[in-house]
Design a protein around this motif. Structure first.
Motif, PDB file in Angstrom:
ATOM      1  N   GLY A  24       0.771  -1.235   0.000  1.00 24.29           N
ATOM      2  CA  GLY A  24       0.000   0.000   0.000  1.00 24.29           C
ATOM      3  C   GLY A  24       0.797   1.275   0.000  1.00 24.29           C
ATOM      4  N   TYR A  25       2.082   1.227  -0.280  1.00 17.94           N
ATOM      5  CA  TYR A  25       2.920   2.427  -0.303  1.00 17.94           C
ATOM      6  C   TYR A  25       3.036   2.951  -1.736  1.00 17.94           C
ATOM      7  CZ  TYR A  25       4.691   2.351   4.506  1.00 17.94           C
ATOM      8  OH  TYR A  25       4.817   2.434   5.870  1.00 17.94           O
ATOM      9  N   GLU A  26       2.778   4.238  -1.887  1.00 14.89           N
ATOM     10  CA  GLU A  26       2.941   4.865  -3.201  1.00 14.89           C
ATOM     11  C   GLU A  26       4.418   5.064  -3.519  1.00 14.89           C
ATOM     12  OE1 GLU A  26       0.849   8.525  -3.386  1.00 14.89           O
ATOM     13  OE2 GLU A  26      -1.079   7.578  -3.850  1.00 14.89           O
ATOM     14  N   PHE A  27       4.773   4.881  -4.788  1.00 10.92           N
ATOM     15  CA  PHE A  27       6.136   5.195  -5.222  1.00 10.92           C
ATOM     16  C   PHE A  27       6.106   5.594  -6.695  1.00 10.92           C
ATOM     17  CE2 PHE A  27       5.584   0.687  -6.054  1.00 10.92           C
ATOM     18  CZ  PHE A  27       6.219   0.453  -7.251  1.00 10.92           C
ATOM     19  N   ASP A  28       7.089   6.388  -7.072  1.00  6.85           N
ATOM     20  CA  ASP A  28       7.212   6.890  -8.440  1.00  6.85           C
ATOM     21  C   ASP A  28       8.079   5.914  -9.231  1.00  6.85           C
ATOM     22  OD1 ASP A  28       7.664   8.229 -10.788  1.00  6.85           O
ATOM     23  OD2 ASP A  28       8.274  10.117  -9.866  1.00  6.85           O
ATOM     24  N   THR A  29       7.492   5.255 -10.207  1.00 11.24           N
ATOM     25  CA  THR A  29       8.226   4.230 -10.959  1.00 11.24           C
ATOM     26  C   THR A  29       9.374   4.824 -11.769  1.00 11.24           C
ATOM     27  OG1 THR A  29       6.727   4.408 -12.859  1.00 11.24           O
ATOM     28  CG2 THR A  29       6.161   2.803 -11.143  1.00 11.24           C
ATOM     29  N   ALA A  30       9.316   6.120 -12.051  1.00 17.73           N
ATOM     30  CA  ALA A  30      10.391   6.763 -12.816  1.00 17.73           C
ATOM     31  C   ALA A  30      11.561   7.161 -11.928  1.00 17.73           C
ATOM     32  CB  ALA A  30       9.849   7.997 -13.532  1.00 17.73           C
ATOM     33  N   SER A  31      11.338   7.122 -10.601  1.00 14.27           N
ATOM     34  CA  SER A  31      12.385   7.497  -9.661  1.00 14.27           C
ATOM     35  C   SER A  31      13.318   6.311  -9.410  1.00 14.27           C
ATOM     36  CB  SER A  31      11.757   7.948  -8.339  1.00 14.27           C
ATOM     37  OG  SER A  31      12.746   8.089  -7.330  1.00 14.27           O
ATOM     38  N   ASN A  32      14.503   6.606  -8.899  1.00 15.19           N
ATOM     39  CA  ASN A  32      15.447   5.538  -8.544  1.00 15.19           C
ATOM     40  C   ASN A  32      15.266   5.070  -7.100  1.00 15.19           C
ATOM     41  OD1 ASN A  32      16.808   5.077 -10.937  1.00 15.19           O
ATOM     42  ND2 ASN A  32      18.297   6.712 -10.569  1.00 15.19           N
ATOM     43  N   LYS A  33      14.420   5.752  -6.322  1.00 16.03           N
ATOM     44  CA  LYS A  33      14.177   5.378  -4.924  1.00 16.03           C
ATOM     45  C   LYS A  33      12.713   4.972  -4.764  1.00 16.03           C
ATOM     46  CE  LYS A  33      15.194   5.098  -0.493  1.00 16.03           C
ATOM     47  NZ  LYS A  33      15.470   6.307   0.296  1.00 16.03           N
ATOM     48  N   TRP A  34      12.493   3.695  -4.448  1.00 15.41           N
ATOM     49  CA  TRP A  34      11.145   3.179  -4.217  1.00 15.41           C
ATOM     50  C   TRP A  34      11.014   2.764  -2.757  1.00 15.41           C
ATOM     51  CZ3 TRP A  34      10.293  -0.849  -8.759  1.00 15.41           C
ATOM     52  CH2 TRP A  34      10.349  -0.166  -9.991  1.00 15.41           C
ATOM     53  N   GLU A  35      10.067   3.340  -2.050  1.00 19.30           N
ATOM     54  CA  GLU A  35       9.767   2.907  -0.688  1.00 19.30           C
ATOM     55  C   GLU A  35       8.561   1.985  -0.763  1.00 19.30           C
ATOM     56  OE1 GLU A  35       9.324   4.781   3.797  1.00 19.30           O
ATOM     57  OE2 GLU A  35       9.296   6.093   2.049  1.00 19.30           O
ATOM     58  N   LEU A  36       8.766   0.711  -0.429  1.00 21.06           N
ATOM     59  CA  LEU A  36       7.738  -0.309  -0.657  1.00 21.06           C
ATOM     60  C   LEU A  36       6.954  -0.662   0.596  1.00 21.06           C
ATOM     61  CD1 LEU A  36       9.768  -2.664  -3.030  1.00 21.06           C
ATOM     62  CD2 LEU A  36       8.331  -0.697  -3.624  1.00 21.06           C
ATOM     63  N   ASP A  37       7.535  -0.498   1.749  1.00 21.07           N
ATOM     64  CA  ASP A  37       6.822  -0.630   3.024  1.00 21.07           C
ATOM     65  C   ASP A  37       7.700  -0.012   4.097  1.00 21.07           C
ATOM     66  OD1 ASP A  37       8.760  -2.489   3.819  1.00 21.07           O
ATOM     67  OD2 ASP A  37       7.512  -4.230   3.415  1.00 21.07           O
ATOM     68  N   ARG A  38       7.296  -0.137   5.351  1.00 22.92           N
ATOM     69  CA  ARG A  38       8.045   0.541   6.409  1.00 22.92           C
ATOM     70  C   ARG A  38       9.411  -0.087   6.650  1.00 22.92           C
ATOM     71  NH1 ARG A  38       5.080  -3.216   9.333  1.00 22.92           N
ATOM     72  NH2 ARG A  38       6.021  -3.933  11.294  1.00 22.92           N
ATOM     73  N   ASN A  39       9.612  -1.305   6.144  1.00 22.65           N
ATOM     74  CA  ASN A  39      10.889  -2.000   6.343  1.00 22.65           C
ATOM     75  C   ASN A  39      11.817  -1.956   5.142  1.00 22.65           C
ATOM     76  OD1 ASN A  39      10.460  -3.152   9.039  1.00 22.65           O
ATOM     77  ND2 ASN A  39       8.854  -4.371   8.063  1.00 22.65           N
ATOM     78  N   ASN A  40      11.253  -1.818   3.950  1.00 24.24           N
ATOM     79  CA  ASN A  40      12.049  -2.030   2.739  1.00 24.24           C
ATOM     80  C   ASN A  40      11.896  -0.901   1.717  1.00 24.24           C
ATOM     81  OD1 ASN A  40      13.079  -4.941   3.102  1.00 24.24           O
ATOM     82  ND2 ASN A  40      10.886  -5.158   3.480  1.00 24.24           N
ATOM     83  N   SER A  41      13.045  -0.388   1.298  1.00 27.00           N
ATOM     84  CA  SER A  41      13.098   0.546   0.176  1.00 27.00           C
ATOM     85  C   SER A  41      14.237   0.080  -0.728  1.00 27.00           C
ATOM     86  CB  SER A  41      13.339   1.980   0.651  1.00 27.00           C
ATOM     87  OG  SER A  41      14.584   2.084   1.319  1.00 27.00           O
ATOM     88  N   ILE A  42      14.141   0.388  -2.001  1.00 23.86           N
ATOM     89  CA  ILE A  42      15.180  -0.055  -2.934  1.00 23.86           C
ATOM     90  C   ILE A  42      15.677   1.133  -3.749  1.00 23.86           C
ATOM     91  CG2 ILE A  42      14.360  -2.428  -3.093  1.00 23.86           C
ATOM     92  CD1 ILE A  42      12.937  -1.776  -5.649  1.00 23.86           C
ATOM     93  N   ASN A  43      16.947   1.065  -4.111  1.00 22.22           N
ATOM     94  CA  ASN A  43      17.575   2.081  -4.952  1.00 22.22           C
ATOM     95  C   ASN A  43      17.903   1.446  -6.299  1.00 22.22           C
ATOM     96  OD1 ASN A  43      19.362   3.950  -6.194  1.00 22.22           O
ATOM     97  ND2 ASN A  43      19.882   4.790  -4.185  1.00 22.22           N
ATOM     98  N   LEU A  44      17.339   2.003  -7.366  1.00 17.31           N
ATOM     99  CA  LEU A  44      17.496   1.419  -8.698  1.00 17.31           C
ATOM    100  C   LEU A  44      18.596   2.076  -9.522  1.00 17.31           C
ATOM    101  CD1 LEU A  44      13.748   0.924  -9.731  1.00 17.31           C
ATOM    102  CD2 LEU A  44      15.277  -0.639  -8.554  1.00 17.31           C
TER     103      LEU A  44
END
Length: 516
Positions: A24-44
C-alpha cells in the motif's frame, strides 16, 4: 511521514508514473528510490549499469514485482541483479555472464541464480525480454540448482547464533523477572522479552501486533484463555496483517501485557492531549516508539483512526529486534558456554522453541505449526538434530577449560581455489560419510590419519567456508550416540570429543566469515 494508499485518495497525483506497492505504499516508478513498506526501500541506480536496450525492461518487470509480491522479495531480486552485474561484467543478460556467475557462486550459493532465473522468466512472460537471446533461457532452464543451506545454527548448537542452552534460556527468564520486580526493567522491555521467549515469533510479526489482537477467549479451548492473534508473514502475495494464527499465553504474560497497554495508553493520551477512543485503542500498535508518537502528534483527530489501521505507526522489524537485544543486554546474563555476556538475537529464541519441542517428542508438523511455518520442509532440522545431541554437545562444550581449548588449529579458507594459493595443488579432504569434500590439506607429506575426523584437529587443515561441516558434526554425534547404546566405556564414547569441539569451532569461524 510515509504516504499510504489508503490516505492518498484525497491527494491523488496526476503523474502516471505513480503506482502502489503490495503493502500500500505509493512510489514513483520513474524514480530511482522506491519505498515499498516501512521495512524495505530499494535504490534502482544500479540499472544505469545495464545497457539502454534492457534497463527499461528490467525496471518495468520490477514494477510488476513491487506491485504484486512482497517488498522483501523485490529487494532480494535487486540485490541478486547487482550480484550478476558485479561478477559477470556484462551489461546485458548473456550466456557467458551466467556461466561466470554460476562458477563464482559455487554449489552452496547457486540458489541465488534461482532468483534471477525466476525474474527473467517473468520478464519473458510479460513480454519484456525481446532483447535477451533465447540461448540464455535455454541455458538457465537446463540448470538444476541447489537450494540454500538450512539450519546451520541449529544443527551446530552454535553458542553465539544457535539455540540457547537450558541454563541460558532459564537465566534470561529468571533475571528478567527479578529485574522487573525490582523496577530495574520497564514493563515494555519485560513484555518484549516475554513475547519473544514464549512465541518464538519473528521481529516483523511482533512489530505488526495491534492491541486488538489480544483477548480472553474460549474459541480455542474449553477454558477461557488469553490469546494473541499473531499476524502471519512470508505468505505468498501477503499484505499487511492479512492472515493470523492464534497463540495461547500464560496468565502472568496476560497480566504484563495488560499493564503495558495501560501504561502506553496513558502516556500517549498525555502526549496527544486528549483521550483515546475505544475504536482507536484497538488499532494502536502494541509497541510504540517516541518516533511513532511524534508522528501521531502531527495527525488531525479525524484522520487518526484511519492511519492507525495501516502499518504507518508500527515500528520496523529492525527496531523491534534492536529493542529485544537492548532489553536482554541490560540483564547482564553470562553464558556458561562462552564465559562471556550472552549473545542475543531474535532468532535464537525461535531456534530454542523448536529445539525444546523436539526434545519433548514433537514431530515436524507440530514444530512447523508451533513456529508458524507454512509447511514442514524446514522443520526437519530440529528432528535431524535431536535434543539429546544438543545436550551432548553442550556437555562437550562445558568440559573443564573446553571453551578455551584450541581444538581447531588450522585455517579456514573460502574455497579450494584459495587453498591452492597457500599450497599449489593441495589435496582435497573428502568425507565419505556425507559424500562431500570439506577442505584441503596444507601439506604434501604422507599421512595415515583417518580423514577428515583427524583433519579438524590438524594445524595443516584448510576447511572450506561453505563445506557441509554441520553434516560432519551430525555424523560424529550419531556415532557417539551409537557407542553409548552399545555400552562402550566412557574413554571410547568420548574419543572423538576433541574432534567434535574442533568441528563446532570451524562452523563458528565459517559463519563469522560469511557475516563480514
Amino acid at each position: 511521514m510515509n504516504t499510504l494508499h489508503s490516505v492518498a485518495e484525497a491527494q491523488k497525483k496526476s503523474t502516471v508514473s505513480i503506482t502502489v506497492s503490495l503493502r500500500g505504499y505509493e512510489f514513483d516508478t520513474a524514480s530511482n528510490k522506491w519505498e515499498l513498506d516501512r521495512n524495505n526501500s530499494i535504490n534502482l541506480r544500479f540499472l544505469d549499469e545495464f545497457s539502454d536496450e534492457i534497463s527499461g525492461s528490467i525496471r518495468d518487470t520490477l514494477i510488476y514485482f513491487a506491485e504484486t509480491c512482497s517488498s522483501k522479495h523485490t529487494k532480494n531480486i535487486c540485490e541478486n541483479l547487482k550480484l550478476y552485474l558485479r561478477h559477470s561484467q556484462e551489461k546485458s543478460f548473456t550466456e557467458f555472464g551466467f556461466v561466470l556467475l554460476k562458477d563464482f557462486l559455487g554449489e552452496k550459493e547457486e540458489y541465488k541464480l534461482s532468483v534471477i532465473r525466476g525474474f527473467l522468466r517473468q520478464m519473458k512472460y510479460l513480454g519484456n525480454a525481446d532483447s535477451i537471446h533465447e540461448g540464455v533461457f535455454e541455458l538457465i532452464n537446463s540448470w538444476k540448482l541447489s537450494g540454500n543451506e538450512k539450519g546451520l545454527p541449529v544443527l551446530s548448537f552454535d553458542p553465539h547464533i544457535g539455540p540457547f542452552s537450558d541454563l541460558e534460556f532459564e537465566a534470561i527468564s529468571n533475571v528478567a523477572a527479578n529485574s522487573y520486580a525490582q523496577k530495574r526493567l520497564t514493563t515494555e522491555r519485560f513484555l518484549t522479552i516475554l513475547l519473544f521467549r514464549a512465541t518464538g515469533r519473528r521481529p516483523e510479526q511482533l512489530a505488526s501486533l495491534k492491541i486488538k489482537d489480544f483477548s480472553y477467549s474460549k474459541k480455542h479451548s474449553s477454558n477461557t484463555m488469553y490469546v494473541v492473534e499473531v499476524p502471519r508473514i512470508k505468505q505468498r502475495k501477503g499484505k499487511f496483517r492479512q492472515s493470523f494464527r492464534p497463540f495461547g499465553l500464560a496468565g502472568y504474560l496476560a497480566q504484563v501485557t495488560e499493564k503495558h497497554i495501560e501504561e502506553q495508553t496513558r502516556k500517549l493520551e498525555g502526549d496527544l492531549g486528549r483521550s483515546i477512543t475505544v475504536e482507536e485503542l484497538g488499532e494502536l500498535p502494541l509497541f510504540l516508539s517516541n518516533t511513532n508518537i511524534k508522528e501521531m502528534q502531527k495527525v488531525p483527530s479525524k484522520d487518526f483512526k484511519e492511519l492507525c489501521e495501516t502499518e504507518l505507526f508500527h515500528m520496523t522489524s529492525a527496531s523491534m529486534a534492536s529493542r529485544l537485544v537492548s532489553a536482554v543486554n541490560s540483564l547482564g546474563v553470562v553464558s556458561e558456554r562462552t564465559g562471556e555476556r550472552l549473545h542475543v538475537n531474535a532468532y535464537r529464541f525461535r531456534y530454542t522453541l523448536g529445539t525444546r519441542a523436539a526434545r519433548e517428542g514433537a514431530g515436524k508438523i507440530t514444530i512447523a505449526t508451533l513456529l508458524d511455518q507454512s509447511d514442514a520442509q524446514n522443520a526437519w532440522v530440529y528432528i535431524a538434530n535431536p535434543a539429546e545431541y544438543a545436550i551432548e554437545i553442550s556437555r562437550i562444550m562445558n568440559q573443564p577449560l573446553s571453551r578455551y581449548a584450541s581444538a581447531f588449529a588450522g585455517k579456514v579458507v573460502g574455497d579450494e581455489q584459495e587453498a591452492n594459493t597457500h599450497l599449489d595443488g593441495a589435496a582435497r579432504i573428502p568425507c565419505r560419510e556425507v559424500d562431500s569434500d570439506v577442505g584441503s590439506c596444507g601439506t604434501s607429506s604422507f599421512c595415515q590419519d583417518y580423514a577428515p575426523i583427524a583433519c579438524y584437529t590438524c594445524p595443516k587443515f584448510m576447511p572450506w567456508e561453505n563445506a557441509p561441516h554441520h553434516l560432519v558434526l551430525k555424523f560424529l554425534m550419531e556415532e557417539r550416540e551409537r557407542l553409548k547404546k552399545t555400552s562402550a566405556t566412557m574413554p571410547v564414547i568420548t574419543a572423538n570429543d576433541r574432534s567434535i569441539l574442533a568441528v563446532i569451532q570451524v562452523i563458528t569461524l565459517c559463519e563469522e566469515r560469511r557475516q563480514r
